[in-house]
Design a protein around this motif. Sequence first.
Motif, PDB file in Angstrom:
ATOM      1  N   GLN A  26      -8.174  -0.135   6.864  1.00 39.36           N
ATOM      2  CA  GLN A  26      -6.904  -0.358   6.186  1.00 39.36           C
ATOM      3  C   GLN A  26      -6.713  -1.845   5.888  1.00 39.36           C
ATOM      4  OE1 GLN A  26      -3.448   1.175   8.225  1.00 39.36           O
ATOM      5  NE2 GLN A  26      -2.097   0.798   6.491  1.00 39.36           N
ATOM      6  N   GLY A  27      -7.035  -2.700   6.857  1.00 38.06           N
ATOM      7  CA  GLY A  27      -6.888  -4.140   6.659  1.00 38.06           C
ATOM      8  C   GLY A  27      -7.762  -4.662   5.540  1.00 38.06           C
ATOM      9  N   VAL A  28      -9.006  -4.191   5.493  1.00 39.30           N
ATOM     10  CA  VAL A  28      -9.946  -4.661   4.467  1.00 39.30           C
ATOM     11  C   VAL A  28      -9.525  -4.160   3.089  1.00 39.30           C
ATOM     12  CG1 VAL A  28     -12.315  -4.495   3.619  1.00 39.30           C
ATOM     13  CG2 VAL A  28     -11.881  -4.927   6.053  1.00 39.30           C
ATOM     14  N   LEU A  29      -9.196  -2.871   2.970  1.00 36.84           N
ATOM     15  CA  LEU A  29      -8.832  -2.312   1.668  1.00 36.84           C
ATOM     16  C   LEU A  29      -7.535  -2.925   1.130  1.00 36.84           C
ATOM     17  CD1 LEU A  29      -9.756   1.449   2.200  1.00 36.84           C
ATOM     18  CD2 LEU A  29     -10.890  -0.181   0.679  1.00 36.84           C
ATOM     19  N   VAL A  30      -6.571  -3.120   1.996  1.00 34.93           N
ATOM     20  CA  VAL A  30      -5.323  -3.759   1.560  1.00 34.93           C
ATOM     21  C   VAL A  30      -5.611  -5.195   1.125  1.00 34.93           C
ATOM     22  CG1 VAL A  30      -3.069  -4.596   2.335  1.00 34.93           C
ATOM     23  CG2 VAL A  30      -3.816  -2.282   2.938  1.00 34.93           C
ATOM     24  N   GLY A  31      -6.497  -5.856   1.857  1.00 30.79           N
ATOM     25  CA  GLY A  31      -6.880  -7.213   1.482  1.00 30.79           C
ATOM     26  C   GLY A  31      -7.584  -7.266   0.144  1.00 30.79           C
ATOM     27  N   LEU A  32      -8.492  -6.320  -0.098  1.00 32.76           N
ATOM     28  CA  LEU A  32      -9.197  -6.265  -1.381  1.00 32.76           C
ATOM     29  C   LEU A  32      -8.232  -5.977  -2.523  1.00 32.76           C
ATOM     30  CD1 LEU A  32     -12.413  -4.282  -0.335  1.00 32.76           C
ATOM     31  CD2 LEU A  32     -12.295  -6.691  -0.996  1.00 32.76           C
ATOM     32  N   TYR A  33      -7.257  -5.097  -2.263  1.00 31.76           N
ATOM     33  CA  TYR A  33      -6.244  -4.797  -3.284  1.00 31.76           C
ATOM     34  C   TYR A  33      -5.450  -6.058  -3.629  1.00 31.76           C
ATOM     35  CZ  TYR A  33      -2.318  -2.561  -5.689  1.00 31.76           C
ATOM     36  OH  TYR A  33      -1.371  -2.213  -6.625  1.00 31.76           O
ATOM     37  N   GLY A  34      -5.148  -6.846  -2.612  1.00 29.76           N
ATOM     38  CA  GLY A  34      -4.406  -8.068  -2.848  1.00 29.76           C
ATOM     39  C   GLY A  34      -5.184  -9.082  -3.663  1.00 29.76           C
ATOM     40  N   ILE A  35      -6.528  -9.078  -3.522  1.00 28.56           N
ATOM     41  CA  ILE A  35      -7.376 -10.014  -4.265  1.00 28.56           C
ATOM     42  C   ILE A  35      -7.519  -9.589  -5.719  1.00 28.56           C
ATOM     43  CG2 ILE A  35      -9.743 -10.914  -4.465  1.00 28.56           C
ATOM     44  CD1 ILE A  35      -9.903 -10.709  -1.395  1.00 28.56           C
ATOM     45  N   ASP A  36      -7.801  -8.297  -5.932  1.00 27.84           N
ATOM     46  CA  ASP A  36      -8.011  -7.819  -7.307  1.00 27.84           C
ATOM     47  C   ASP A  36      -7.634  -6.345  -7.398  1.00 27.84           C
ATOM     48  OD1 ASP A  36      -8.847  -7.197  -9.874  1.00 27.84           O
ATOM     49  OD2 ASP A  36     -10.696  -8.372  -9.737  1.00 27.84           O
ATOM     50  N   PRO A  37      -6.344  -6.049  -7.616  1.00 30.60           N
ATOM     51  CA  PRO A  37      -5.909  -4.639  -7.671  1.00 30.60           C
ATOM     52  C   PRO A  37      -6.548  -3.860  -8.808  1.00 30.60           C
ATOM     53  CG  PRO A  37      -4.131  -6.133  -8.335  1.00 30.60           C
ATOM     54  CD  PRO A  37      -5.216  -6.991  -7.776  1.00 30.60           C
ATOM     55  N   VAL A  38      -6.822  -4.510  -9.934  1.00 33.09           N
ATOM     56  CA  VAL A  38      -7.419  -3.816 -11.081  1.00 33.09           C
ATOM     57  C   VAL A  38      -8.817  -3.323 -10.723  1.00 33.09           C
ATOM     58  CG1 VAL A  38      -8.213  -4.053 -13.462  1.00 33.09           C
ATOM     59  CG2 VAL A  38      -6.052  -5.120 -12.747  1.00 33.09           C
ATOM     60  N   ALA A  39      -9.604  -4.184 -10.098  1.00 34.76           N
ATOM     61  CA  ALA A  39     -10.974  -3.805  -9.725  1.00 34.76           C
ATOM     62  C   ALA A  39     -10.966  -2.682  -8.698  1.00 34.76           C
ATOM     63  CB  ALA A  39     -11.722  -5.023  -9.179  1.00 34.76           C
ATOM     64  N   LEU A  40     -10.061  -2.752  -7.724  1.00 33.53           N
ATOM     65  CA  LEU A  40     -10.006  -1.710  -6.711  1.00 33.53           C
ATOM     66  C   LEU A  40      -9.586  -0.376  -7.320  1.00 33.53           C
ATOM     67  CD1 LEU A  40     -10.446  -1.182  -3.709  1.00 33.53           C
ATOM     68  CD2 LEU A  40      -8.005  -1.528  -3.370  1.00 33.53           C
ATOM     69  N   ARG A  41      -8.636  -0.387  -8.252  1.00 38.34           N
ATOM     70  CA  ARG A  41      -8.220   0.853  -8.914  1.00 38.34           C
ATOM     71  C   ARG A  41      -9.390   1.446  -9.708  1.00 38.34           C
ATOM     72  NH1 ARG A  41      -2.791   1.867  -8.884  1.00 38.34           N
ATOM     73  NH2 ARG A  41      -3.049   3.358 -10.593  1.00 38.34           N
ATOM     74  N   ALA A  42     -10.206   0.579 -10.320  1.00 37.30           N
ATOM     75  CA  ALA A  42     -11.351   1.060 -11.095  1.00 37.30           C
ATOM     76  C   ALA A  42     -12.338   1.794 -10.195  1.00 37.30           C
ATOM     77  CB  ALA A  42     -12.034  -0.118 -11.792  1.00 37.30           C
ATOM     78  N   VAL A  43     -12.521   1.292  -8.974  1.00 40.58           N
ATOM     79  CA  VAL A  43     -13.415   1.951  -8.014  1.00 40.58           C
ATOM     80  C   VAL A  43     -12.781   3.247  -7.502  1.00 40.58           C
ATOM     81  CG1 VAL A  43     -14.489   1.755  -5.730  1.00 40.58           C
ATOM     82  CG2 VAL A  43     -14.537  -0.199  -7.306  1.00 40.58           C
ATOM     83  N   ALA A  44     -11.501   3.166  -7.164  1.00 32.71           N
ATOM     84  CA  ALA A  44     -10.822   4.311  -6.548  1.00 32.71           C
ATOM     85  C   ALA A  44     -10.738   5.511  -7.475  1.00 32.71           C
ATOM     86  CB  ALA A  44      -9.418   3.889  -6.100  1.00 32.71           C
ATOM     87  N   PHE A  45     -10.563   5.268  -8.774  1.00 28.48           N
ATOM     88  CA  PHE A  45     -10.334   6.380  -9.699  1.00 28.48           C
ATOM     89  C   PHE A  45     -11.493   6.562 -10.679  1.00 28.48           C
ATOM     90  CE2 PHE A  45      -5.894   4.903  -8.704  1.00 28.48           C
ATOM     91  CZ  PHE A  45      -5.683   5.891  -7.740  1.00 28.48           C
TER      92      PHE A  45
END
Length: 652
Positions: free
Chosen positions: A603-622
């Motif tokens: 949870q800590g890592v994923l929330v941290g990654l979202y904070g760095i680049d939410p667009v990139a994380l959404r691209a991976v997630a979906f």
Amino acid sequence: MRGEAVKLTKMLQGTRTRFVIPVYQRNYDWKREQCKRLFDDLTDVAREERESHFFGSIVSQADGDTKIIIDGQQRITTVYLLLTALLEQIRSGNVPTGGKERLAEFIQDEYLVDRYAKDDSKLKLKLVKGDQAALAKVMNAVDSGNDGLDEDSNVTVNYRYFLDRIAQSGLDAGKIEDAVEKLEVIDIKLESGDDAQLIFESLNSTGLGLSEGDKIRNFMLMNLPLDQQEMCYERYWNVMERNTSYDVSAFIRDYLTMKTRRTPVISQVYSSFRQYAKDFEPLNLMNDMLRFSRYFGRITGTITQSSSVDDGLRRLRLLEMSVINPFLLSLLEYVDDGEMTSTELQEVFHIVEDYLFRRWMCNVATNALNKVFAGLHHEVLRGVTEGSTYCESLKYALLRREGSGRFPDDEEFHHAYNQRNLYEIRHMRFYLYDCLENDDNVERVNVVDMLERGKLSVEHIMPQTLSRQWRQCLGADADDIHNLWLNRMGNLTLTGYNSRYSNSEFSFKRDCEHGFKDSGLKLNRFIADCDSWGEEQIVERNELLWKRFLELWPAIETSYRPVVEERETHALDEDFVFTNRKIAAYTFQGARHVVKTWVDMMQGVLVGLYGIDPVALRAVAFSDKFPSRYFSDSPLEYGFEVGTGIWFDPGW
């Protein structure tokens, strides 16, 4: 910063005008290709009677009448050499002046020489040290007619090229000089508030191919006054270059790894160094780097001394595992500071050799070694502060590791010895056979040098191709014996007569002139005493050599245990099995976070990654690829929210 379009020759003109290439710049390195392009362009300018020809930019910093060249030394130096060659051809009568009176005098006094200056500074161009000496010889040859040029310098090579092109061009000297006057550059002058280093980096961000060491040299020297640049280059940087055999980039990477306990990516050594250097006064930092460059020179063999220390370093070099260099840098400093005797140091060398060779023999992945050796010295010192000896603390530090960092035990080592093809081992054969033949003997056979020069080679006693005689000797199971034992240690040795032995039967290899009975190598003593060579002899020799392996690379053990045992640390990309392991903390973006469970960490890592680049994380997630099946755009019963509209289910 101010820039304007000007003719290059206008920049060269002026009695006191002088261009200085600062010592932190690279040597002059334009080759014939660039010189040809310039002269071809000038030929077109002359024949097409163009008004101008753009020739790039010149970035300089003023110091009185002196222009310190930040960028553009290749262009200025090349034009200077062209004009020097033109002056020589005019004086030699090889090209007509085209009606221009006193052209030679004009070129010399306006572009090349300050006739009122002292001899040591009369040239309007001052290059870095080696190039300047070559340029002075060229100018002396033009003035006196004597040769004696430095033929190994690009300065001389390009000067001679222009002599030939001028003579063969079909253009008179006046037209060539006119064409040179048409060269137009953007003259960029730095002002007092400009950061020369940042401007240099921007201008050279593409195409120039500066090494990381080049960038660091510029960073360290560029903003110093000119006289301090000269002093620091001669006293520190030039000595560092010699100590490191001019591989400063590799040295500084190891230096940073030792100091920070983190290994920078090769392409990011410069940026890592800039960050590290912020906390140090430049001269103190250069003095420290100079000290460690001497250790680096000893580690790599550039600097040698007649001592047991250098013998130990030589053996380690044969392993070709530069990943240990940061540890060795710390170790040599520790010895120099009087904290360890040379005898203790030899034991440390043997432990490290043992660790590395056993891992190689067992084909253990090397991806953990950067992390192991980056902080190993500091880890060992914690044990020393608790009362342990350095060697015992080192043993504990290596033995406590698991996975791809492990120290193979005797069982794993023996299994690898009995299975591994020890013929096709490339560079490791130097180390292996040097150890087997010499160990610590004073009367050494120079196995490495003889292998490198082809004076010795690895010989199959039972040959790679079985003749009829060999099949008869081996019996009904010849093929099975051959397949099993061909490349095992028991069937391999060293000889200087491999081609002569070929597939000959054993008695010939043993008894011929320079056969095994005549061999002075210890490895061949058992073979020389054998009446025949078959599975029985190979097995016996294989066992004898296994005992030798255990003597050279023994298992280690220690009774030392730290007062409070340090928790193991492993990188996620490390070859380590995390199953059934509890997590205590993790490090993300340089910060340490204490957690109770793996889910907390995720949870800590994923929330941290979202904070760095939410667009990139959404691209991976979906996406439609892994690990998108663990993500959802709606709340999950057992998951957690990563960011707005994204939930994660660990699947546990």
